[in-house]
Design an enzyme around this catalytic site. Sequence first.
Site, short mmCIF file in Angstrom:
data_model
loop_
_atom_site.label_atom_id
_atom_site.label_comp_id
_atom_site.label_asym_id
_atom_site.label_seq_id
_atom_site.Cartn_x
_atom_site.Cartn_y
_atom_site.Cartn_z
N GLU A 107 -20.61 10.00 -16.73
CA GLU A 107 -20.95 8.60 -16.47
C GLU A 107 -22.45 8.43 -16.35
OE1 GLU A 107 -17.91 6.17 -13.95
OE2 GLU A 107 -18.19 8.11 -12.98
N ARG A 160 -9.81 10.32 -9.68
CA ARG A 160 -8.61 9.99 -8.92
C ARG A 160 -8.95 10.09 -7.46
NH1 ARG A 160 -5.80 6.72 -10.56
NH2 ARG A 160 -4.07 7.39 -9.29
N TRP A 191 -16.83 8.52 -6.44
CA TRP A 191 -18.05 9.25 -6.73
C TRP A 191 -18.19 9.37 -8.24
CZ3 TRP A 191 -14.28 11.30 -3.42
CH2 TRP A 191 -13.29 12.05 -4.06
N CYS A 225 -8.87 5.62 -14.37
CA CYS A 225 -10.15 5.64 -13.67
C CYS A 225 -10.73 7.04 -13.79
CB CYS A 225 -9.97 5.26 -12.20
SG CYS A 225 -11.53 5.05 -11.31
#
Length: 403
Positions: free
Chosen positions: A260, A84, A255, A81
Site C-alpha cells: 500500500e 484482516r 495497519w 480488505c
Amino acid sequence: MTAPHDQVIPLPDSPSSDAAVDLAAAEEFLRLFHAEHPEAGSMSARLGEVRAEIGETGSYRHTGPELTFGARMALREISPCTTRLPWRALRVRDLRRVRNAAAVADACFEHLRVASTGRRVLPVVTVFAPDTPRRPGPCLWNEQLVRYAGYRQADGSVVGDARYAGFTEAVRRLGWRPPSRRGRFDLLPLVVETVEEGPRCFPVPRDVVVEVRLTHPELPWFAKLGLRWHAVPAVANMRLVVGGVSYPAAPFNGWFVDSEISAGCLAADDRYRAAREVAARLRLDTSTERTLWRDRALLEINSAVLHSFDAAGVTVSDHHTEAQRLLTQLRGRPPWGRQPLEPPGGRPAYVLDLHAAARGLRGGPTRFGEPAARPEGGAEAAASTGTAAHGWLIGAVRRRLGA
C-alpha cells in the site's frame, strides 16, 4: 488499509438525513445482535422499544453493546480488505454526543494517539453523532485522517502527493495556509463539516502523527531520497451504517501493508513517482517497460518500507502474508466482481457514497449544499485508495483461486 471496492455504494445522492430509519433494517440488526449476545436480554422487549422510538422520532439510539457489535461486525465484513483486523479486539470509541466541529477534530487527533500508542498500531474506530430526521451528523472530508499535500507547479508537475493536489487547493480556499517552505510531506488539515458551521479546517498536530523515515538495509543512498510515511491508515470518509442508522463520521484504522505504501503511494506515477527516482539511482534502463525497471525499483522500495517500519517498531504487514490470509478468507466465496453493489440493509457495513468520494479527492462539493458531481472514473475509481497495492494482493489471490 483501503476502501474495498465491494463496499462502495454508487448512490446518486448522499443518503437523506431527514428520512426515517427503515424498521426492517433495525429489526434485522437486532436479531443478529441478540443471536450472538443472548445475555443482552429479551429481544422482543428491545424490538418493542425500538419500534416505539422510531415511531416517535424517526430513528433510534443504539445501546453501547449494540454499537460496539455493529462497528466490529462492519469491519469483520469488509472484503477484500488488505488486512484482516483482529475485530474482536477492536477498540470502539463511542463519541455519539460529539457534534461540534472543533470537538470532532480533537477527538480525531486523539484517535491517532490511541491507535499508535507505543508505536505499535492498534485497531480503533471512533463513532460520532449519527444522522437523524431532525439533525444530520458531522462528516469528514478527508479520505484518511493523515494525508499529504500536493502543490501544483507552473510546469504542471506536483510537489508532494499528486493525488491530493485538488484537495490541497480546496482547503487553501477554506483558509488553510501551507508551510512557508513547502515540502513533499506536508500534513493536510482535517476538514470537518457540520450543518451549523459548514466545512472548517483544523491543522493536524505533528505530535499525533507517527512517521517512519525510509532507509534501505543495503543501499545507503536510499535515505537521501527523503521518503517517509505515516503509521496509521485511518479511513475517514466512509459512513458506518448499523441497523438502518447512518453514522457519517466514523474513522477506523488497521495497519498498513507494505505494498500500500510502496506500490500504491510512493512508486506510482500519479502519486510520488519514487520508482523513477530509485530506477535512476540503480541506473536501470527505463526506455521501455519490457526491461521491468518498475518491478526492480519497486522491490527496493518495498524492502525499504519493511526494513524501516521494523527498525522503528511500527506495525506493518507484508503483501505475501496478506495474500495468503485473503486466500484463506475467500475460499468458497464468489470471485471478485460478482457481488452486487447493494445497500447493506440491516447488516452493519462501511459504505462510501459519491459525495464522500468527491470530497475526499477534490474537497467538494459540501455535504449540505450543492449536489455532487460524479467523480472522474466513477465511484470505484474515486473511492479506491492505493489501487495498485490492492492489485498486488487481488492478483495473487485470483491466480491461486483460478478466478
